[in-house]
Design an enzyme around this catalytic site. Sequence first.
Site, short mmCIF file in Angstrom:
data_model
loop_
_atom_site.label_atom_id
_atom_site.label_comp_id
_atom_site.label_asym_id
_atom_site.label_seq_id
_atom_site.Cartn_x
_atom_site.Cartn_y
_atom_site.Cartn_z
N GLN A 1 13.53 -20.86 32.44
CA GLN A 1 13.87 -19.51 32.88
C GLN A 1 12.69 -18.55 32.71
O GLN A 1 12.84 -17.38 32.37
CB GLN A 1 15.11 -19.00 32.15
CG GLN A 1 16.38 -19.71 32.56
CD GLN A 1 16.66 -19.57 34.05
OE1 GLN A 1 16.44 -18.53 34.65
NE2 GLN A 1 17.15 -20.65 34.66
N SER A 2 11.50 -19.05 33.02
CA SER A 2 10.29 -18.25 32.89
C SER A 2 10.25 -17.12 33.91
O SER A 2 10.24 -17.36 35.12
CB SER A 2 9.06 -19.14 33.07
OG SER A 2 7.89 -18.36 33.22
N ASN A 3 10.19 -15.88 33.41
CA ASN A 3 9.99 -14.74 34.30
C ASN A 3 8.58 -14.75 34.88
O ASN A 3 8.37 -14.34 36.03
CB ASN A 3 10.22 -13.44 33.54
CG ASN A 3 11.64 -13.31 33.02
OD1 ASN A 3 12.59 -13.59 33.73
ND2 ASN A 3 11.77 -12.89 31.76
#
Length: 346
Positions: free
Chosen positions: A83-85
């Site tokens: 869930q890397s922004n």
Amino acid sequence: MLTNAELRRLLEAIPRLPYIRQPTPLQSSPNLTKQLNGLQAWIKRDDQIGPGLGGNKGRPLAYIMADVLDSGKKKVVTYGGLQSNHARMTAACCAQLGLDAHLFYFERRPPELSGNLLLCELFGGRMHFIPLGAGGNGGMRLETAIFLVKSLSLFWPGPGAYFIPGGGHNVKGCLGYVEAAVEIDDQIKEVGLAPEKVTIVVPCGTGGTLAGLMAGFRLLASPVRLVGIDIGRLWKGFDASIANLSAKVCQHLGHPVTFPAEDVPLVKINYAGPGYAVFTEAVGEGIRSLAHNEGILLDPVYTGKAFAGMLDLSAKGYFPAGSHVVFLHTGGLPGLWAYSGQLTGA
């Protein structure tokens, strides 16, 4: 050491792309103030920086992507958690600029793409899932992980790719938060806050945001206090990594400064829970609380953990009486959809 105008001129001489609609709001939060036992609460809305649904990574990417264009390279390689922004916003930048984004995840491909992963696919990012592990378990230094990931990830896209460390953890990326320090310093003075009474709470995953703010406020000789909350317990010697990067940033700007690792304001209490991206009920309570009381959404991976940590620190009397506590909202809205079951109790 430098005035705001002098530091701003140094930054303006460095190429960047217009991803930042400045300034982002410094929002007074009266309902949150009540939760913090009367400490005056503010939220710095860096969740409103674009592109790709926004978040704090727009600041470092403004400088990094300008360097990508200057290099003439057509492929960009980076990596992050599922869930890397940073990966999501990098993919969005590349879509705008006509570049190929290669995004590496050192975990298994989930059966369903949700949250940031879904958006990465929609932005045309080429996602590579390699379940080998690459640090991030507290046993490896961040610099070692970056070197290993760079060596491995560049094998797939082929030669001629531009490598961006996870989270934009390099000197170019940190310039975005040196600039943010100038912006925040201007804002707190405009609303009449005494800088020595201001504490800024910062979520820390790879530490670039904190490193940039440390460099910026030191160059301004500002008494603003920083508190970094480690949201993942990912790295060995994390304090030293942040201190080293801050020093490199100041050196790059022509004003060398030494940052001892022991002076890095990283909270040692475990607010990461069992690990990076692992949901906890304290995080869920924090997300629901800010949503109900201020109409502002946090995410379970980054901001939710830092916000829960801030509430706990306040309850323990960590912040001096009369403080103005500024929560740096770094974004992450898409991550909510990946945790809908935990947040709704379904």
